[in-house]
Design a protein around this motif. Structure first.
Motif, PDB file in Angstrom:
ATOM      1  N   LEU A 159      35.863  54.295  33.062  1.00  0.00           N
ATOM      2  CA  LEU A 159      35.204  55.066  34.115  1.00  0.00           C
ATOM      3  C   LEU A 159      33.709  54.763  34.182  1.00  0.00           C
ATOM      4  CD1 LEU A 159      36.962  58.549  33.789  1.00  0.00           C
ATOM      5  CD2 LEU A 159      37.386  56.743  35.467  1.00  0.00           C
ATOM      6  N   THR A 160      33.088  54.606  33.002  1.00  0.00           N
ATOM      7  CA  THR A 160      31.661  54.271  32.973  1.00  0.00           C
ATOM      8  C   THR A 160      31.399  52.929  33.636  1.00  0.00           C
ATOM      9  OG1 THR A 160      31.337  55.535  30.929  1.00  0.00           O
ATOM     10  CG2 THR A 160      29.664  53.886  31.481  1.00  0.00           C
ATOM     11  N   ALA A 161      32.242  51.946  33.342  1.00  0.00           N
ATOM     12  CA  ALA A 161      32.084  50.623  33.949  1.00  0.00           C
ATOM     13  C   ALA A 161      32.204  50.700  35.463  1.00  0.00           C
ATOM     14  CB  ALA A 161      33.126  49.660  33.381  1.00  0.00           C
ATOM     15  N   ALA A 162      33.189  51.452  35.952  1.00  0.00           N
ATOM     16  CA  ALA A 162      33.386  51.577  37.393  1.00  0.00           C
ATOM     17  C   ALA A 162      32.206  52.273  38.060  1.00  0.00           C
ATOM     18  CB  ALA A 162      34.681  52.338  37.671  1.00  0.00           C
ATOM     19  N   VAL A 198      33.301  42.995  37.217  1.00  0.00           N
ATOM     20  CA  VAL A 198      32.509  42.347  36.166  1.00  0.00           C
ATOM     21  C   VAL A 198      32.201  43.342  35.047  1.00  0.00           C
ATOM     22  CG1 VAL A 198      30.278  41.309  35.628  1.00  0.00           C
ATOM     23  CG2 VAL A 198      31.518  40.595  37.678  1.00  0.00           C
ATOM     24  N   MET A 199      31.847  44.567  35.411  1.00  0.00           N
ATOM     25  CA  MET A 199      31.574  45.580  34.403  1.00  0.00           C
ATOM     26  C   MET A 199      32.829  45.919  33.604  1.00  0.00           C
ATOM     27  SD  MET A 199      28.368  46.247  34.455  1.00  0.00           S
ATOM     28  CE  MET A 199      28.428  47.670  33.383  1.00  0.00           C
ATOM     29  N   VAL A 203      33.362  45.541  29.512  1.00  0.00           N
ATOM     30  CA  VAL A 203      33.836  46.620  28.640  1.00  0.00           C
ATOM     31  C   VAL A 203      35.123  46.196  27.930  1.00  0.00           C
ATOM     32  CG1 VAL A 203      34.802  48.953  28.634  1.00  0.00           C
ATOM     33  CG2 VAL A 203      32.721  48.476  29.928  1.00  0.00           C
ATOM     34  N   SER A 204      36.026  45.552  28.657  1.00  0.00           N
ATOM     35  CA  SER A 204      37.296  45.109  28.062  1.00  0.00           C
ATOM     36  C   SER A 204      37.069  44.101  26.941  1.00  0.00           C
ATOM     37  CB  SER A 204      38.185  44.473  29.138  1.00  0.00           C
ATOM     38  OG  SER A 204      38.520  45.400  30.133  1.00  0.00           O
TER      39      SER A 204
END
Length: 208
Positions: A159-162, A198-199, A203-204
Motif C-alpha cells: 500500500l505504501t508503494a502504491a 516501479v515502486m 518493495v518486492s
C-alpha cells in the motif's frame, strides 16, 4: 549471551547428540528473529561446538555421523538475502531492507517488466489500467510475504508503494506541470501507473 559457553548459548548439554545440537541451533535462530548480531552469535556458537567435536573425532574419542559437515568443510555459499545496510545502520533499516539474490531479482523484474509492457500499450492501458495495478499490488503482497511470512508487513509495504508512486506522479503532473505526453509519450494516468509499478517492484525486491 556472549559470556556463555557455546553449549549454554544453544541451550544443550555437552553430551548432546548432533541432531539435538542442530535442532537447538534452528530453535534459537527462530527465537532471536531478524537481529543480525544475535544470529551471528548463534552461528558462532554452533561452529565452535562442531570444531570441538571435530577435534575429539580426530583424537578418536567420538564418532561423527558422515552427514555432519564441519566449518572448514563448508562451501562459501552466498546467502539468499544479505543486508543492504551497514553494521552501524539503525535497527529498523536492517530489519526492513535486504539485497536480493540473482534469482529473486530476475523473478520480480520479469513480472513487473511484463506489467509495465502491458501498461504502455495504449489499447490495454485505456481499458485495463486499474486491473494491471491490482495485479502489481497482488504480486508485491506475494513476493514480500514469501520472504518472512509477515502478511501485515507485506500489506503495509504494498500500500505504501502504491500511495508513494501515485503521490509522486500527482506532484510531477499537477504541480510541476510535467508534460509527460510530450516528453515520454504517455498521459498522466499511465505515468502514475508506471511509477506505482516501479515502486511495487522496489518493495518486492529490496524489502524483507
Amino acid at each position: 549471551m556472549s559470556q556463555q559457553n557455546p553449549y549454554e548459548q544453544l541451550g544443550v548439554a555437552q553430551d548432546a547428540t548432533f541432531e539435538e545440537i542442530q535442532a537447538a541451533k534452528q530453535r534459537v535462530i527462530a527465537q532471536v528473529g531478524s537481529d543480525r548480531q544475535l544470529q551471528d552469535n548463534v552461528e558462532a556458537a554452533y561452529d565452535a561446538i562442531l570444531m570441538e567435536r571435530l577435534k575429539l573425532r580426530q583424537q578418536g574419542k567420538i564418532k561423527v555421523p558422515d552427514g555432519i559437515r564441519f566449518p572448514e568443510k563448508l562451501p562459501n555459499v552466498v546467502p539468499k538475502f544479505t543486508s543492504l545496510s551497514g553494521p552501524n545502520s539503525p535497527s529498523w533499516v536492517r530489519d526492513t531492507f535486504e539485497r536480493p539474490d540473482r534469482s529473486q531479482i530476475l523473478t520480480t523484474s520479469g513480472v513487473y517488466a511484463a506489467l509495465l509492457a502491458a501498461i504502455l500499450v495504449p489499447t490495454i492501458a485505456s481499458s485495463a489500467l486499474p486491473t494491471i495495478i491490482a495485479f502489481g499490488i497482488g504480486f508485491c503482497l506475494y513476493f514480500v510475504n514469501q520472504k518472512q511470512r509477515r502478511f501485515k508487513r507485506a500489506v503495509l509495504g504494498s500500500l505504501t508503494a502504491a500511495i508513494v508512486g501515485t503521490a509522486i506522479a500527482a506532484v510531477m503532473v499537477n504541480y510541476l506541470h510535467m508534460p509527460t505526453e510530450q516528453l515520454i509519450g504517455i498521459h498522466g494516468e499511465v505515468f502514475a501507473g508506471v511509477l506505482v509499478l516501479v515502486m511495487l517492484w522496489a518493495v518486492s525486491s529490496f524489502t524483507k
